[in-house]
Design a protein around this motif. Structure first.
Motif, short mmCIF file in Angstrom:
data_model
loop_
_atom_site.label_atom_id
_atom_site.label_comp_id
_atom_site.label_asym_id
_atom_site.label_seq_id
_atom_site.Cartn_x
_atom_site.Cartn_y
_atom_site.Cartn_z
N ILE A 1 0.86 -1.19 0.00
CA ILE A 1 0.00 0.00 0.00
C ILE A 1 0.89 1.23 0.00
CG2 ILE A 1 -1.77 1.30 1.25
CD1 ILE A 1 -2.53 -1.39 2.61
N LEU B 1 0.75 5.20 0.42
CA LEU B 1 -0.09 6.29 0.90
C LEU B 1 0.25 7.57 0.13
CD1 LEU B 1 0.25 5.52 4.69
CD2 LEU B 1 -1.69 4.95 3.22
N GLY C 1 -2.32 10.15 -0.32
CA GLY C 1 -3.48 11.01 -0.16
C GLY C 1 -3.24 12.28 0.63
N VAL D 1 -1.29 -1.27 -4.08
CA VAL D 1 -2.48 -0.44 -3.95
C VAL D 1 -2.06 1.00 -3.64
CG1 VAL D 1 -4.57 -0.08 -2.55
CG2 VAL D 1 -3.81 -2.40 -3.10
N SER E 1 -3.35 4.52 -2.11
CA SER E 1 -4.38 5.12 -1.26
C SER E 1 -4.45 6.62 -1.52
CB SER E 1 -4.06 4.85 0.21
OG SER E 1 -4.89 5.63 1.05
N ARG F 1 -7.02 10.33 -1.08
CA ARG F 1 -8.13 10.93 -0.36
C ARG F 1 -9.36 10.97 -1.28
NH1 ARG F 1 -4.51 14.96 -1.49
NH2 ARG F 1 -5.30 16.70 -2.77
N VAL G 1 -7.55 2.78 -3.81
CA VAL G 1 -8.54 2.84 -2.73
C VAL G 1 -8.61 4.29 -2.26
CG1 VAL G 1 -8.24 0.44 -1.96
CG2 VAL G 1 -6.83 2.25 -0.93
N ARG G 2 -9.75 4.65 -1.68
CA ARG G 2 -9.94 6.04 -1.26
C ARG G 2 -10.42 6.12 0.18
NH1 ARG G 2 -9.65 9.76 -5.23
NH2 ARG G 2 -9.83 9.08 -7.39
N ASP G 3 -10.06 7.23 0.82
CA ASP G 3 -10.60 7.53 2.14
C ASP G 3 -12.11 7.77 2.01
OD1 ASP G 3 -8.01 7.45 3.03
OD2 ASP G 3 -7.83 9.62 3.34
N GLY H 1 -6.72 5.21 5.02
CA GLY H 1 -6.14 4.66 3.81
C GLY H 1 -5.47 3.32 4.03
N ALA I 1 -8.29 0.79 4.32
CA ALA I 1 -8.94 0.55 3.04
C ALA I 1 -8.14 -0.44 2.20
CB ALA I 1 -9.14 1.86 2.29
N GLY I 2 -6.83 -0.31 2.24
CA GLY I 2 -5.99 -1.24 1.50
C GLY I 2 -5.95 -2.63 2.13
#
Length: 199
Positions: free
Chosen positions: A12, A14, A16, A54, A56, A58, A73-75, A86, A89-90
């Motif tokens: 994952i 990050l 965002g 993935v 992540s 926002r 994936v999104r917040d 995030g 979500a992942g």
């Protein structure tokens, strides 16, 4: 070092954050090797054995142009919980996997750092991280989170507890000594970016 079986590991990234101190999206900064920071980080995770990788973001954030090969994936709408939403979500995409979670702003991250983290995982560990070179505390945004981390992260999210580092501290996360000096130094400002990427 041989990459681990892909069926047991995901990654994952990050990406965002709002990059307010940098003044532009950190994920889109171009590394000296010619790739954006986002692309470079995703490809390092894939090379270390992560499948899927993935990204992540926002809610409402534009999907980066070079993210087409990766899962997004999104917040949740209105989320303001730092990286926890995030991360969850992942991880929830496949709770049975171990997940390497990294920030997108680590210009000196290398494959060896990821592979040693992966290979060092012990059965039953929910978390595994490197020790910060600056203060000796856990580095939560280049760390391994297993399925056992989910209830801990969910509880933190439910209680508006936003600090991943403190989550690792409170849960007795085992720490590894860094293997590549500076690999986990992030770049939050233009000056830090220049220093991190200077030849």
């Amino acid at each position: 070092m041989t990459a681990p079986a892909r069926t047991h590991l995901g990654g994952i990234v990050l990406a965002g954050g709002r990059s307010s101190r940098m003044g532009s999206e950190k994920a889109a900064l171009v590394h000296p090797d010619g790739r954006t920071l986002l692309r470079r980080t995703c490809e390092l995770l894939a090379a270390a054995g992560c499948d899927p990788v993935v990204i992540s973001l926002r809610h409402g954030q534009e999907i980066p142009a070079d993210a087409a090969d990766f899962t997004i994936v999104r917040d949740p709408v209105g989320a303001d919980t730092g990286p926890i939403a995030g991360m969850l979500a992942g991880i929830r995409l496949d709770p049975a996997k171990n997940w390497i979670v990294t920030a997108c702003d680590l210009p000196n991250l290398d494959r060896e750092t990821l592979e040693i983290l992966i290979a060092s995982k012990r059965p039953g560990e929910s978390f595994l991280a490197y020790r910060s070179e600056t203060d000796g505390l856990p580095e939560p945004l280049c760390a391994l989170y297993s399925s056992g981390s989910i209830p801990v992260l969910e509880d933190a999210l439910a209680n508006d507890f936003r600090c991943p580092r403190k989550i690792l501290i409170r849960n007795d996360c085992r720490l590894l000594d860094p293997v590549s000096p500076g690999a986990l130094a992030n770049a939050n400002t233009p000056d830090e970016w220049q220093a991190a990427t200077r030849p």
